[in-house]
Design a protein around this motif. Structure first.
Motif, mmCIF file in Angstrom:
data_model
loop_
_atom_site.group_PDB
_atom_site.id
_atom_site.type_symbol
_atom_site.label_atom_id
_atom_site.label_comp_id
_atom_site.label_asym_id
_atom_site.label_seq_id
_atom_site.Cartn_x
_atom_site.Cartn_y
_atom_site.Cartn_z
ATOM 1 N N GLY A 7 6.588 79.951 49.344
ATOM 2 C CA GLY A 7 6.217 78.575 49.644
ATOM 3 C C GLY A 7 7.391 77.614 49.550
ATOM 4 O O GLY A 7 8.490 77.957 49.097
ATOM 5 N N ARG A 8 7.121 76.388 49.978
ATOM 6 C CA ARG A 8 8.188 75.403 50.116
ATOM 7 C C ARG A 8 7.769 74.073 49.507
ATOM 8 O O ARG A 8 6.643 73.616 49.704
ATOM 9 C CB ARG A 8 8.491 75.210 51.608
ATOM 10 C CG ARG A 8 9.721 74.386 51.924
ATOM 11 C CD ARG A 8 9.810 74.133 53.429
ATOM 12 N NE ARG A 8 9.908 75.338 54.211
ATOM 13 C CZ ARG A 8 11.062 75.877 54.624
ATOM 14 N NH1 ARG A 8 12.207 75.327 54.272
ATOM 15 N NH2 ARG A 8 11.063 76.959 55.365
ATOM 16 N N ASP B 33 1.129 76.887 51.182
ATOM 17 C CA ASP B 33 2.372 77.218 51.887
ATOM 18 C C ASP B 33 3.429 76.145 51.696
ATOM 19 O O ASP B 33 4.630 76.447 51.737
ATOM 20 C CB ASP B 33 2.086 77.393 53.383
ATOM 21 C CG ASP B 33 1.160 78.560 53.658
ATOM 22 O OD1 ASP B 33 1.642 79.702 53.654
ATOM 23 O OD2 ASP B 33 -0.050 78.326 53.854
ATOM 24 N N ARG C 287 -4.306 82.429 46.646
ATOM 25 C CA ARG C 287 -3.064 82.611 47.414
ATOM 26 C C ARG C 287 -2.050 81.514 47.141
ATOM 27 O O ARG C 287 -0.852 81.765 47.042
ATOM 28 C CB ARG C 287 -3.388 82.662 48.912
ATOM 29 C CG ARG C 287 -2.159 82.840 49.792
ATOM 30 C CD ARG C 287 -2.543 82.914 51.264
ATOM 31 N NE ARG C 287 -1.355 83.067 52.095
ATOM 32 C CZ ARG C 287 -0.607 82.058 52.538
ATOM 33 N NH1 ARG C 287 -0.948 80.804 52.210
ATOM 34 N NH2 ARG C 287 0.458 82.269 53.285
ATOM 35 N N GLN D 292 -2.017 77.440 57.973
ATOM 36 C CA GLN D 292 -1.376 77.248 56.681
ATOM 37 C C GLN D 292 -2.177 76.270 55.822
ATOM 38 O O GLN D 292 -3.006 75.513 56.324
ATOM 39 C CB GLN D 292 0.044 76.717 56.858
ATOM 40 C CG GLN D 292 1.030 77.700 57.443
ATOM 41 C CD GLN D 292 2.428 77.105 57.527
ATOM 42 O OE1 GLN D 292 2.606 75.905 57.726
ATOM 43 N NE2 GLN D 292 3.432 77.961 57.380
ATOM 44 N N THR D 293 -1.875 76.270 54.514
ATOM 45 C CA THR D 293 -2.429 75.279 53.595
ATOM 46 C C THR D 293 -1.295 74.408 53.080
ATOM 47 O O THR D 293 -0.280 74.918 52.587
ATOM 48 C CB THR D 293 -3.137 75.952 52.412
ATOM 49 O OG1 THR D 293 -4.230 76.742 52.898
ATOM 50 C CG2 THR D 293 -3.665 74.904 51.442
ATOM 51 N N TRP D 294 -1.470 73.109 53.227
ATOM 52 C CA TRP D 294 -0.472 72.145 52.772
ATOM 53 C C TRP D 294 -1.088 71.229 51.734
ATOM 54 O O TRP D 294 -2.237 70.782 51.884
ATOM 55 C CB TRP D 294 0.033 71.299 53.953
ATOM 56 C CG TRP D 294 1.043 72.005 54.804
ATOM 57 C CD1 TRP D 294 0.876 73.176 55.501
ATOM 58 C CD2 TRP D 294 2.392 71.593 55.038
ATOM 59 N NE1 TRP D 294 2.030 73.518 56.150
ATOM 60 C CE2 TRP D 294 2.977 72.567 55.895
ATOM 61 C CE3 TRP D 294 3.146 70.511 54.620
ATOM 62 C CZ2 TRP D 294 4.299 72.474 56.330
ATOM 63 C CZ3 TRP D 294 4.458 70.413 55.056
ATOM 64 C CH2 TRP D 294 5.028 71.383 55.895
ATOM 65 N N THR E 31 -7.658 78.146 47.775
ATOM 66 C CA THR E 31 -7.007 79.153 48.617
ATOM 67 C C THR E 31 -7.312 80.578 48.173
ATOM 68 O O THR E 31 -6.628 81.519 48.589
ATOM 69 C CB THR E 31 -5.477 78.944 48.607
ATOM 70 O OG1 THR E 31 -5.009 79.035 47.248
ATOM 71 C CG2 THR E 31 -5.105 77.594 49.185
ATOM 72 N N ALA F 50 2.210 79.294 47.212
ATOM 73 C CA ALA F 50 2.102 80.706 47.563
ATOM 74 C C ALA F 50 3.491 81.338 47.485
ATOM 75 O O ALA F 50 4.508 80.643 47.407
ATOM 76 C CB ALA F 50 1.544 80.848 48.978
#
Length: 354
Positions: free
Chosen positions: A270-271, A248, A245, A179-181, A242, A267
Motif C-alpha cells: 500500500g501507499r 491500497d 486486506r 481499489q480501496t482508498w 476490507t 494493505a
C-alpha cells in the motif's frame, strides 16, 4: 481590524490626459490578516507575452493564511494577496499568442513547470500572489483554458486543491477500479480526492471527527465513513471493511502520530500519499509495520501545467463539480477569512467580478 481604505481618483480636467483605468485590490501592509486593506489602485498593463485578466473569482487556501501571517517566508509589503483564480482575458500584451480576448482561463500555481516529474530549481518557491484584485497581469504560460462545465467560482478551486488531489490520486497513486482508498477529512483537497477516486471506480472510506461531515461525504460517493474521535483506532474499521486486506492507499492529511495509524490501515504494497500537516509538521511511525507492508510514502504537492490541463479535461468528461462551502463578495474578504479559519467543508471562494 481589516479595513477598507478606498480612495477615489479626482475627475480629469479639460485638456489633461485621461487618467489610467483604476481598480480595487486588497493589500497586506504587515504580517497578519488584520493588516489587510481594500484600496483603489491603478490597473496594470500587460507586457511581452503577458495578458490582462479580469479576475472573476479567487479561491482561498490555508496556505494563503500561512503566507499572510509570515509563516512561509518574508513578504515584501504592501503585498497583494491571493493565488488561485478564474477569470477572462481582456487584453493581450506584445507577442502573446496562447489566448484570445474573451477566453475564460484558470491560473497555474507554479511558474515554468510545464511538465516533468518536478519543477526546475529556478522556478518560484512561494505561491503566486496578486489575485485578490479586479484585474491582474499574468504570463500567458501560467494560464490554462477554464473547464467548459464549471463557472468561475467552481473553476477557481482547481489550481491548488484540485490539482494536489489529482496528483495524489491519479498521477502518483495510479488509482484503479476496485481499489480501496482512505481519505482523511473534508477540506478542499480531501473532497476532490474522494471524488477523483470514486470516479475512477475505487471504494473510498472517509474519516472525520464529525458525523455530519461524514454523511456529506457519503453523498459525494464515499462507501463508508469513520468518526476517528469515536474510533481512534480507525485502522481496525478499515480492516473490517476490507475483510482484513487493508487499504491500497491513504490520503494522509494530519501527519504526526496519525501516520502510524494510517500505516496500520494499509494493505501489503500500500501507499501513503502525504498531503497535509494538520496535526504536526513531523511524521512518526514505527519502522516495522512499514517494512512488513512494503509500504511507500509519497510527498504530494501541486503539479505541472500539463497535469492541470489533464485534470480539467477529466472534470469536463466525468461531470465532477467542486464543493464550494460559501462564496463572498470582494469587499467581504474578512468574513471569507473567518470562514476559512473556522473550518469549511469544501472551498471558500471570493467573487471578485461577475
Amino acid at each position: 481590524m481589516i479595513s477598507s481604505g478606498l480612495t477615489t481618483p479626482k475627475p480629469t480636467d479639460a485638456g489633461q490626459a485621461p487618467q489610467k483605468p483604476r481598480m480595487r485590490r486588497w493589500e497586506l501592509d504587515a504580517p497578519g490578516v488584520r493588516s489587510l486593506t481594500l484600496r483603489d489602485a491603478r490597473r496594470p498593463e500587460p507586457g511581452p507575452r503577458e495578458v490582462l485578466v479580469r479576475i472573476q473569482a479567487v479561491s482561498l487556501n490555508y496556505r494563503d493564511l500561512l503566507m499572510w501571517e509570515g509563516r512561509m517566508g518574508e513578504l515584501a509589503h504592501p503585498h497583494v494577496p491571493g493565488s488561485d483564480f478564474a477569470g477572462q482575458v481582456v487584453e493581450l500584451g506584445p507577442l502573446a499568442t496562447r489566448f484570445s480576448v474573451g477566453d475564460r482561463v484558470v491560473g497555474v500555481d507554479i511558474a515554468d513547470w510545464i511538465d516533468g516529474a518536478a519543477p526546475g530549481r529556478h522556478t518560484n518557491t512561494i505561491a503566486v500572489s496578486g489575485r485578490l484584485a479586479e484585474f491582474a497581469v499574468v504570463s500567458e504560460d501560467m494560464l490554462v483554458a477554464a473547464p467548459q462545465t464549471l463557472g468561475p467560482e467552481e473553476a477557481s478551486t482547481l489550481s491548488t486543491a484540485g490539482l494536489t488531489a489529482w496528483m495524489a490520486v491519479v498521477e502518483t497513486g495510479r488509482v484503479r477500479a476496485g481499489q480501496t482508498w482512505v481519505v482523511q477529512g473534508t477540506g478542499g483537497v480531501s473532497l476532490f480526492a474522494l471524488q477523483f477516486a470514486a470516479a475512477h471506480g475505487a471504494k473510498v472510506i472517509l474519516t472525520s471527527s464529525s458525523d455530519e461531515k461524514l454523511a456529506f461525504g457519503l453523498g459525494l460517493g464515499a462507501r463508508a465513513g469513520i468518526n476517528y474521535r469515536a474510533r481512534p483506532r480507525w485502522d481496525r474499521e478499515v480492516m473490517a471493511f476490507t475483510s482484513g486486506r487493508g487499504a491500497d492507499a491513504v490520503i494522509e492529511m494530519a501527519a504526526g502520530e496519525n501516520l502510524a495509524t494510517s500505516v496500520e490501515a494499509l494493505a501489503y504494497g500500500g501507499r501513503i500519499l502525504l498531503v497535509g500537516l494538520l496535526d504536526s509538521d513531523r511524521i512518526s511511525t514505527p519502522v516495522g509495520p512499514l517494512l512488513l507492508r512494503r509500504a511507500t510514502i509519497n510527498a504530494i504537492g501541486v503539479g505541472p501545467r500539463r497535469a492541470l490541463e489533464d485534470m480539467i479535461r477529466a472534470i469536463d468528461s466525468l461531470g465532477i463539480r467542486p464543493v464550494v462551502a460559501a462564496t463572498y463578495d470582494l469587499g467581504d474578504l474578512p468574513a471569507a477569512v473567518a470562514h476559512l479559519q473556522g473550518g469549511a467543508v469544501g472551498k471558500v471562494v471570493v467573487r471578485v467580478q461577475a
